[in-house]
Design a protein around this motif. Structure first.
Motif, PDB file in Angstrom:
ATOM      1  N   ARG A 183       0.836  -1.218   0.000  1.00 56.43           N
ATOM      2  CA  ARG A 183       0.000   0.000   0.000  1.00 56.43           C
ATOM      3  C   ARG A 183       0.862   1.255   0.000  1.00 56.43           C
ATOM      4  NH1 ARG A 183      -3.246  -3.023   3.595  1.00 56.43           N
ATOM      5  NH2 ARG A 183      -2.234  -2.039   5.398  1.00 56.43           N
ATOM      6  N   ARG A 184       1.904   1.230   0.809  1.00 59.33           N
ATOM      7  CA  ARG A 184       2.759   2.414   0.912  1.00 59.33           C
ATOM      8  C   ARG A 184       3.498   2.675  -0.405  1.00 59.33           C
ATOM      9  NH1 ARG A 184       7.985   2.725   1.688  1.00 59.33           N
ATOM     10  NH2 ARG A 184       8.162   0.570   2.437  1.00 59.33           N
ATOM     11  N   ARG A 185       4.115   1.649  -0.954  1.00 57.25           N
ATOM     12  CA  ARG A 185       4.933   1.849  -2.142  1.00 57.25           C
ATOM     13  C   ARG A 185       4.092   2.139  -3.381  1.00 57.25           C
ATOM     14  NH1 ARG A 185       9.515  -2.772  -1.718  1.00 57.25           N
ATOM     15  NH2 ARG A 185       9.772  -2.228  -3.933  1.00 57.25           N
ATOM     16  N   VAL A 186       2.964   1.487  -3.506  1.00 63.90           N
ATOM     17  CA  VAL A 186       2.080   1.790  -4.634  1.00 63.90           C
ATOM     18  C   VAL A 186       1.556   3.218  -4.519  1.00 63.90           C
ATOM     19  CG1 VAL A 186      -0.121   1.233  -5.748  1.00 63.90           C
ATOM     20  CG2 VAL A 186       1.430  -0.605  -5.053  1.00 63.90           C
ATOM     21  N   GLY A 187       1.174   3.632  -3.314  1.00 67.31           N
ATOM     22  CA  GLY A 187       0.719   5.003  -3.109  1.00 67.31           C
ATOM     23  C   GLY A 187       1.782   6.017  -3.477  1.00 67.31           C
ATOM     24  N   GLU A 188       3.030   5.735  -3.091  1.00 69.34           N
ATOM     25  CA  GLU A 188       4.131   6.645  -3.427  1.00 69.34           C
ATOM     26  C   GLU A 188       4.330   6.733  -4.931  1.00 69.34           C
ATOM     27  OE1 GLU A 188       6.833   5.848   0.608  1.00 69.34           O
ATOM     28  OE2 GLU A 188       7.384   4.919  -1.312  1.00 69.34           O
TER      29      GLU A 188
END
Length: 360
Positions: free
Chosen positions: A112-117
């Motif tokens: 979730r974090r990396r895709v959001g970034e």
């Protein structure tokens, strides 16, 4: 430090067609290198060899100092962005970008974090729940870029990613790619046949033809100091003329013209010399009498005035019948282009240092 990517004497043939011929090329860490050339020159095959989608017949390919000749594509620390986007139509944008992380079994919070970034980086966070068919071409290309970068590769391989876009979104994508490259600091290898795109985006350009690199250099070196007629003709427009070298480096052209060049070494007297000059280096002269004695002042006849918007292109005829293209900015021209008429006599200045020399 080993280069990010090294190809040493790499060859690849498809039947009787030699697509890549003993190619040697280094891509430095953090460099934006463009493979530029016409269709069939070997640039896409070179990219596929680095990515692992093709296996070389001979030679060595290494990435970050490790030989990867027989490693499959999924085990190489590089990702590829294709012109066709290659998005999964049944997956949302979020799921498309997360795909590589999911198959590596990365935990959900990290995904979730990396895709959001990544979606923030390409300016499309609001499209996370959309399907590819709901996106524009530029948006799909941005998602393809995010999917390639989310795995944090050592290098990114791009096969004409803006190629299917119209002019304006294509230019926007070029700027976005440059910004992403600058932010990430990883090596980009970019394939294109568009010489303007290569000049705008690259740290260095490898001009390819018939499976080999004809010239490797910065955009300025490639454009201003091409080493062959092929490079001068493919990268930017050029005028070509044949002259006979005279004593002390004089260049004798048809029609009684005698020009001077500014070459490191003058051509041998009596030899045939092929000259090239960029249209942007030629200038009209408003008052020839005020420049009497200047090198290469040349009488010409105007044949055509072409308005291109940002610049003006003139076609002029030399006394010997050869035609030259001249390009200048409207507000920089010595004469008002709106007052020029075909058939009008003009005077052209050909700077000696603008002349490029090749063997005829």
């Amino acid at each position: 430090m080993a280069p990010a990517v090294r190809l040493a004497e790499v060859s690849k043939a498809f039947g009787s067609l030699e697509a890549v011929k003993r190619l040697t090329l280094d891509v430095e860490e953090g460099e934006f290198l463009t493979l530029l050339g016409p269709s069939g020159c070997g640039k896409t095959t070179t990219l596929r060899l680095v990515s692992g989608f093709e296996t070389p017949d001979s030679g060595v390919i290494s990435i970050a100092g490790t030989v990867v000749n027989h490693l499959p594509a999924f085990r190489r620390p590089v990702n590829t962005v294709f012109q066709s986007y290659a998005l999964f139509p049944h997956l949302t944008v979020f799921e498309n970008v997360a795909y590589g992380l999911s198959i590596r079994r990365v935990d959900r919070a990290t995904i979730r974090r990396r895709v959001g970034e990544m979606l923030e980086r390409v300016g499309l966070p609001e499209k996370a729940g959309s399907l590819p068919r709901q996106l524009s071409g530029g948006q799909m290309q941005g998602i393809a870029l995010a999917r390639a970068l989310v795995n944090e590769p050592r290098g990114l391989l791009l096969d004409e990613p803006p190629g299917a876009l119209d002019a304006q979104p294509r230019q926007q994508m070029q700027l976005e790619l440059k910004q992403v490259h600058r932010t990430l600091g990883i090596s980009f290898i970019y394939v294109t046949h568009d010489q303007e795109e290569a000049l705008v985006m690259s740290d260095r350009i490898a001009v390819m033809n018939q499976g080999d690199v004809m010239q490797l250099g910065t955009p300025g070196e490639i454009f201003e100091r091409p080493r062959s007629r092929f490079v001068a003709e493919f990268v930017g427009a050029s005028n070509f003329l044949v002259a006979t070298a005279g004593p002390e480096g004089a260049l004798h052209l048809p029609g009684g013209l005698v020009w001077q060049g500014a070459f490191a070494a003058p051509p041998a007297a009596g030899s045939q010399v092929e000259l090239a000059v960029r249209p942007q280096r030629l200038r009209l002269v408003a008052d020839p009498a005020s420049e009497a004695g200047a090198a290469n002042l040349t009488p010409v006849t105007l044949r055509e005035v072409i308005y291109v918007g940002a610049w003006i292109r003139l076609l002029v005829e030399l006394p010997g019948g050869a035609m030259l293209a001249v390009e200048d900015l409207p507000d920089r021209m010595a004469l008002d282009y709106r007052a020029l008429v075909p058939g009008q006599p003009l005077t052209l200045r050909v700077p000696p240092d603008a002349l490029l020399r090749f063997e005829a």
